[in-house]
Design an enzyme around this catalytic site. Sequence first.
Site, PDB file in Angstrom:
ATOM      1  N   GLY A  36       0.825  -1.211   0.000  1.00 16.36           N
ATOM      2  CA  GLY A  36       0.000   0.000   0.000  1.00 16.36           C
ATOM      3  C   GLY A  36       0.854   1.252   0.000  1.00 16.36           C
ATOM      4  O   GLY A  36       1.670   1.471  -0.888  1.00 16.36           O
ATOM      5  N   GLY A  37       0.654   2.080   1.037  1.00 14.55           N
ATOM      6  CA  GLY A  37       1.414   3.324   1.144  1.00 14.55           C
ATOM      7  C   GLY A  37       2.905   3.084   1.211  1.00 14.55           C
ATOM      8  O   GLY A  37       3.702   3.874   0.703  1.00 14.55           O
ATOM      9  N   GLY A  75      15.177   7.073 -36.615  1.00 22.66           N
ATOM     10  CA  GLY A  75      14.627   7.796 -35.475  1.00 22.66           C
ATOM     11  C   GLY A  75      15.383   7.488 -34.194  1.00 22.66           C
ATOM     12  O   GLY A  75      15.508   8.333 -33.303  1.00 22.66           O
ATOM     13  N   ALA A  76      15.902   6.263 -34.110  1.00 20.82           N
ATOM     14  CA  ALA A  76      16.649   5.885 -32.914  1.00 20.82           C
ATOM     15  C   ALA A  76      17.962   6.663 -32.833  1.00 20.82           C
ATOM     16  O   ALA A  76      18.439   6.979 -31.744  1.00 20.82           O
ATOM     17  CB  ALA A  76      16.913   4.376 -32.910  1.00 20.82           C
TER      18      ALA A  76
END
Lengths: 462, 73
Positions: A129-130, A355-356
């Site tokens: 949880g937290g 693009g890489a």
Amino acid sequence: MSDELDPRSPRARLSHFFDDGTFTTITPEDDRGVLVAVGLAHGTPVVAFATDPTVQGGAMGNEGCRAIVTAYDRAFADSCAVVGLWHSGGARLREGVASLDGVGRVFAAMTRASGKVPQISVVLGPAAGGAAYGPALTDIVILGPAGRIFVTGPEVVRSVTGENVDMDTLGGPEPHGRRSGVVHITTESEQEALDQARGLVSLLGSQGSMDMAAIDDVDLGAFLPESSRRAYDVHPLVEGFVDAGSFMELHARWAPNIVVGLGRLGGRTVGIVANNPLRLGGCLDSASAEKAARFVRMCDAFSVPLVVLVDVPGYLPGLGQEWEGVVRRGAKLLHAFAECVVPRVTVVTRKAYGGAYVAMNSASLGATRVYAWPTSEVAVMGSVAAVRILHRRRLAEIPEESREQVELELAAEHEVISGGIARAVEMGVVDQVVDPTRTRTAVAEVIWNTPGVRGQHGNIPL
Amino acid sequence: MDYSIRAEMVASVHSVVVDAGAAVMVGDTLMILESMKMEIPVLSEFAGTVREISVVPGDVVQEGDILAILVRG
């Protein structure tokens, strides 16, 4: 207090974290569930806190949460790293909403400190949880062998979904080390987890100054295979580039097609980003772009210069990639490099395509310097792939048995016309061709000559 | 325990390096795949014995396809 310390107690764990005899507690040692101390790690000042699993399973109450905020205030005041040792079931049920309010204040303190002081979490037991989101908000998460991180535990999962899972499957080293990317480092022992945190405190908190005289050049080209088509493991190259034995890899098993980590060059801390051709051919994909983006932003925030070792064939094609958001997640890496203000040096070792190429700290994204090895290639795509598109019609007319030969001839011709690495230098996308035997010195000189600055931003866990 | 070695990405099988029954160490090359115009070795993650090689050179494999089955230890 008895002489026999419970090994899980905050005092025992803190004493195993700090340099011997250097720590002082700054919060009361009672049943609030958190203990905070200041001291040294490898001689570097650091604040550390530990949750107390001997009281209500380490659950976080309002007062304990206030102690964590105290730790953050102190780290801020001292401009030093803050380390959390976690073993906690989450918020204290019997305190009700007051404990949730406390947990929220911890999250707010962590976010205020993000990018200002290094935050390292060591998860030594269940962190639910937290207590799961606390570590997740920090810069680096280390998981000990008994560490388990999850939002909801096995019993809740069973009652809601009917799935039978144990804590290990839900949030142990395998899922978080390999699949989720929540954890940066997994270790075989609790002490190793604490030692890794000590090493990181030193790398981030005592970055050192570069000693050019201490840099000896080695032939880094020897780490590449003879055949330019053959994939290889980039780790030996990375380890050969940094000072011997100094490399600490982060996220080693998650998105292994890119390698990120901290090490030293001439004694100064640097961050390394390197494509790893052995995995997925070294392609960028959604997970690896996200992993590298987060690392680049962390280094930028803490004024750690970056060295980017490029050997990338492109983005990984495929439906899966598009659907899991390679465009959105890949954009994070473009954003991270383009906004980055620390010195950042690129070395193209073999190839940088398409693009890489742009994403791997290209000149266009503002690289401080781009080096390329003499035999490397910077192009939109490999020359054979290029001629297949440029000469599609002509190739289709050629009988299949002789097509490959023609392709190779056209490719050689294309390389001459497109100009190879010399043309890349002429255009300014590569600043200089550098020999593999001089690369360490060349990179170190750039970092040495570039003013040390830091990015003014937090380090959101991308 | 049987352990499947699976393809990480779409690839064609370039060559198979070990045969069924062979003993392998960590880091030994099992086979070489071809993808993104590169020859990518598939390495053993642990020491053991090869129980089965599930592909032959020229096969096209999809992400997740079984390449080989190893017996650990």
